[in-house]
Design a protein around this motif. Structure first.
Motif, PDB file in Angstrom:
ATOM      1  N   THR A 128     -38.121   1.734 -55.354  1.00 57.74           N
ATOM      2  CA  THR A 128     -38.299   0.867 -54.194  1.00 57.74           C
ATOM      3  C   THR A 128     -37.192  -0.183 -54.147  1.00 57.74           C
ATOM      4  O   THR A 128     -36.671  -0.509 -53.070  1.00 57.74           O
ATOM      5  N   GLY A 129     -36.809  -0.693 -55.322  1.00 60.01           N
ATOM      6  CA  GLY A 129     -35.713  -1.661 -55.380  1.00 60.01           C
ATOM      7  C   GLY A 129     -34.404  -1.077 -54.876  1.00 60.01           C
ATOM      8  O   GLY A 129     -33.646  -1.738 -54.146  1.00 60.01           O
ATOM      9  N   PHE A 130     -34.122   0.171 -55.247  1.00 61.47           N
ATOM     10  CA  PHE A 130     -32.911   0.823 -54.749  1.00 61.47           C
ATOM     11  C   PHE A 130     -32.978   0.997 -53.233  1.00 61.47           C
ATOM     12  O   PHE A 130     -31.968   0.821 -52.534  1.00 61.47           O
ATOM     13  N   CYS A 131     -34.148   1.359 -52.715  1.00 62.81           N
ATOM     14  CA  CYS A 131     -34.299   1.486 -51.265  1.00 62.81           C
ATOM     15  C   CYS A 131     -34.028   0.155 -50.574  1.00 62.81           C
ATOM     16  O   CYS A 131     -33.401   0.103 -49.508  1.00 62.81           O
ATOM     17  N   VAL A 132     -34.500  -0.919 -51.175  1.00 59.20           N
ATOM     18  CA  VAL A 132     -34.263  -2.249 -50.615  1.00 59.20           C
ATOM     19  C   VAL A 132     -32.771  -2.564 -50.597  1.00 59.20           C
ATOM     20  O   VAL A 132     -32.227  -3.032 -49.583  1.00 59.20           O
ATOM     21  N   VAL A 133     -32.091  -2.308 -51.710  1.00 59.05           N
ATOM     22  CA  VAL A 133     -30.649  -2.568 -51.788  1.00 59.05           C
ATOM     23  C   VAL A 133     -29.905  -1.792 -50.706  1.00 59.05           C
ATOM     24  O   VAL A 133     -29.025  -2.318 -50.006  1.00 59.05           O
ATOM     25  N   ILE A 134     -30.262  -0.513 -50.549  1.00 56.70           N
ATOM     26  CA  ILE A 134     -29.576   0.335 -49.577  1.00 56.70           C
ATOM     27  C   ILE A 134     -29.844  -0.136 -48.154  1.00 56.70           C
ATOM     28  O   ILE A 134     -28.928  -0.187 -47.321  1.00 56.70           O
ATOM     29  N   CYS A 135     -31.089  -0.482 -47.859  1.00 53.69           N
ATOM     30  CA  CYS A 135     -31.418  -0.975 -46.518  1.00 53.69           C
ATOM     31  C   CYS A 135     -30.663  -2.256 -46.194  1.00 53.69           C
ATOM     32  O   CYS A 135     -30.198  -2.447 -45.065  1.00 53.69           O
ATOM     33  N   VAL A 136     -30.531  -3.137 -47.174  1.00 57.55           N
ATOM     34  CA  VAL A 136     -29.814  -4.394 -46.952  1.00 57.55           C
ATOM     35  C   VAL A 136     -28.336  -4.115 -46.666  1.00 57.55           C
ATOM     36  O   VAL A 136     -27.761  -4.683 -45.722  1.00 57.55           O
ATOM     37  N   ILE A 137     -27.714  -3.242 -47.450  1.00 55.85           N
ATOM     38  CA  ILE A 137     -26.297  -2.930 -47.230  1.00 55.85           C
ATOM     39  C   ILE A 137     -26.093  -2.330 -45.842  1.00 55.85           C
ATOM     40  O   ILE A 137     -25.199  -2.736 -45.088  1.00 55.85           O
ATOM     41  N   GLY A 138     -26.938  -1.350 -45.484  1.00 55.69           N
ATOM     42  CA  GLY A 138     -26.814  -0.738 -44.165  1.00 55.69           C
ATOM     43  C   GLY A 138     -27.058  -1.719 -43.044  1.00 55.69           C
ATOM     44  O   GLY A 138     -26.342  -1.719 -42.024  1.00 55.69           O
ATOM     45  N   GLY A 139     -28.066  -2.566 -43.194  1.00 57.96           N
ATOM     46  CA  GLY A 139     -28.355  -3.565 -42.176  1.00 57.96           C
ATOM     47  C   GLY A 139     -27.231  -4.562 -42.011  1.00 57.96           C
ATOM     48  O   GLY A 139     -26.908  -4.980 -40.884  1.00 57.96           O
ATOM     49  N   GLN A 140     -26.597  -4.967 -43.109  1.00 57.09           N
ATOM     50  CA  GLN A 140     -25.472  -5.901 -43.037  1.00 57.09           C
ATOM     51  C   GLN A 140     -24.283  -5.275 -42.319  1.00 57.09           C
ATOM     52  O   GLN A 140     -23.574  -5.944 -41.560  1.00 57.09           O
ATOM     53  N   CYS A 141     -24.056  -3.986 -42.552  1.00 50.58           N
ATOM     54  CA  CYS A 141     -22.952  -3.301 -41.870  1.00 50.58           C
ATOM     55  C   CYS A 141     -23.184  -3.256 -40.365  1.00 50.58           C
ATOM     56  O   CYS A 141     -22.277  -3.541 -39.573  1.00 50.58           O
TER      57      CYS A 141
END
Length: 505
Positions: free
Chosen positions: A158-171
């Motif tokens: 779940t933590g990895f999913c959070v990290v990935i969502c944040v990176i994609g959202g920032q882009c």
């Protein structure tokens, strides 16, 4: 006056024709609602069964069902999970440990080559046993105590999913120039990942076969546009042992947790295929993109402070801002490339969410009656709000998260490897499909849990984090994950021998 007298005086309450018709109408309405719901459920079931959605959850895959021959998909699924912005983000952390580009590259190469072997190897057990990764763990940790690593694995994935969502959202936010907040971008990423993970194994494998192509093209374009700035590396002090080992822990924490889901992607493959070739496919899919993109991330991280536009973008939307600044010279096309780069993360988050759905059923076996795809919705509902909160201080959240996952996962994989090769003699037929859900036929799990827990007697003094630095780490750097693996493997040998002698299983 008694109640009976009152009833006698008042007499029975008259029932009118209108009341009868009203009750009949309510009954018919309730019956119609039940019929409608039944029809909707049946239609949804027909659509799902006719489509590519996988309903099977954590149940073992029987030998006759292990017929897939797309073996090279094991390479593509790992490659697609790593040809995106996630390894670039982890590489960006290298300069923060006082390392120059050359030192970062050497650390990345060594630790990737070392730790990628673990998930690649455990993935080869999937076709031979037909068991998901955390179901295999029951044959070490037992029917009930396996809940401890399952909970930790759920938190990690779940933590990895959070990290990935944040990176994609920032882009996505960086491309919109502020008109789209990172929170909205995170919601978009979460919903898109849900669509893929909802379908399951077959769709996931087909998606991963091709998802890497636009991802690789977009990364090459971004590197070409910003390539001239990559040579402007900030001066760095000579590397220290502490800096090297601490950054090595970051790399290990990126790679080792993949082992907790490796065989989830191979359980349908034909077991007649060579395990060595399957290992090499997985190893190549993990190492090749991770090394190259982490080094690229380290190069970007080392140049940020030297280029004002990159620093400004980093301050605004961090990873997405830097990429948008690198591609700014390409104008509107550059913004399009940043959007593509954000979508490249879907290959990783969809596969991770797929494994999370399986872990829910392992944690609470009663949930096995609920179709696997329903948990994709639950996971998305959890990941999106957590991601929005984590985006506020992303890199601080990332380092704190990474600090926690490398240690436990190293201890976990040590137990699985020793159990399979020492106590089961490398024999796949010892993983009995009739025993996977029967506590009396599985180990107690005390040996596995005790060895893992006691290893932290040396792991904690070997940790080097912002919030804690142990006495061993002060002298040698962060060697916590190495200690977790070695000490757990060492302790598990006598503990498991004793457990087998006392219980016979």
């Amino acid at each position: 006056m008694s109640q009976g007298d009152q009833d006698g005086e008042n007499g029975p309450i008259p029932v009118t024709k209108e009341d009868v018709e009203k009750d009949a109408g309510q009954s018919n309405s309730a019956e119609s609602s039940r019929t409608l719901l039944h029809r909707i459920r049946r239609i949804l079931a027909d659509i799902i069964s006719a489509g590519p959605v996988e309903e099977r959850g954590v149940m073992p895959v029987a030998l006759e069902d292990r017929t897939a021959t797309n073996y090279f998909s094991y390479f593509w699924i790992w490659a697609s999970m790593n040809i995106n912005l996630l390894p670039i983000t982890f590489g960006l952390l290298g300069p923060s440990y006082g390392l120059g580009l050359r030192d970062c590259a050497l650390v990345i190469l060594f630790f990737c080559l070392l730790t990628a072997a673990i998930p690649a190897y455990l993935g080869t057990l999937g076709p031979k046993t037909g068991l998901r990764q955390m179901i295999q763990a029951r044959f070490s940790f037992g029917r009930y105590l396996v809940s401890v690593p399952v909970i930790l694995n759920l938190a990690t994935l779940t933590g990895f999913c959070v990290v990935i969502c944040v990176i994609g959202g920032q882009c996505l936010s960086a491309v919109a120039g502020g008109s789209l907040t990172p929170a909205v971008g995170i919601v978009i990423m979460g919903i898109l990942a849900l669509l893929i993970s909802f379908c399951g194994y077959e769709v996931l494998h087909q998606y991963e076969r091709f998802a890497w192509i636009p991802a690789l093209i977009a990364i090459i374009i971004a590197t070409g546009c910003g390539g001239s700035g990559l040579s402007q590396q900030a001066p760095a002090e000579p590397a220290t042992a502490g800096g090297v080992l601490s950054f090595g822990m970051i790399i290990a924490s990126y790679m080792i947790p993949y082992a907790c889901l490796a065989s989830d992607f191979t359980t349908y493959l034909n077991p007649k295929f060579s395990s060595m070739r399957l290992f090499l496919y997985g190893y190549g899919g993990l190492v090749l993109p991770s090394v190259l993109l982490m080094v690229l991330g380290a190069a970007i991280g080392g140049a940020i402070t030297s280029i004002p536009e990159w620093q400004e973008g980093y301050d605004e939307t961090q990873v997405g801002g830097v990429l948008a600044a690198m591609l700014s010279r390409a104008g509107g096309f550059g913004k399009f490339v940043v959007v593509v780069l954000s979508l490249t993360l879907l290959g990783n988050i969809a596969a991770t969410m797929y494994s999370i759905t399986l872990n829910f059923q392992i944690l609470i076996p009663q949930l096995v009656v609920i179709p696997r795809y329903m948990f994709s919705i639950v996971v998305t509902a959890i990941v999106i709000p957590v991601s929005v909160r984590a985006a506020v201080e992303f890199f601080a959240s990332l380092e704190n998260f990474v600090a926690l996952i490398g240690y436990w996962s190293a201890a976990f994989v040590a137990v699985l490897i020793v159990e399979h090769n020492v106590f089961r003699g490398g024999r796949y037929d010892t993983y009995d499909h009739d025993s996977w859900n029967v506590a009396s036929r599985l180990p107690l799990g005390v040996a596995a849990l005790a060895a893992s827990a006691l290893s932290f007697g040396l792991v904690i003094p070997s940790m080097s984090q912002v919030w804690f630095e142990g006495p061993i780490a002060e002298r040698a750097g962060d060697i916590g994950f190495e200690m977790a693996f070695a000490v757990t493997a060492f302790l598990y040998l006598p503990f498991r021998f004793l457990e087998k002698r006392l219980t016979g299983r």
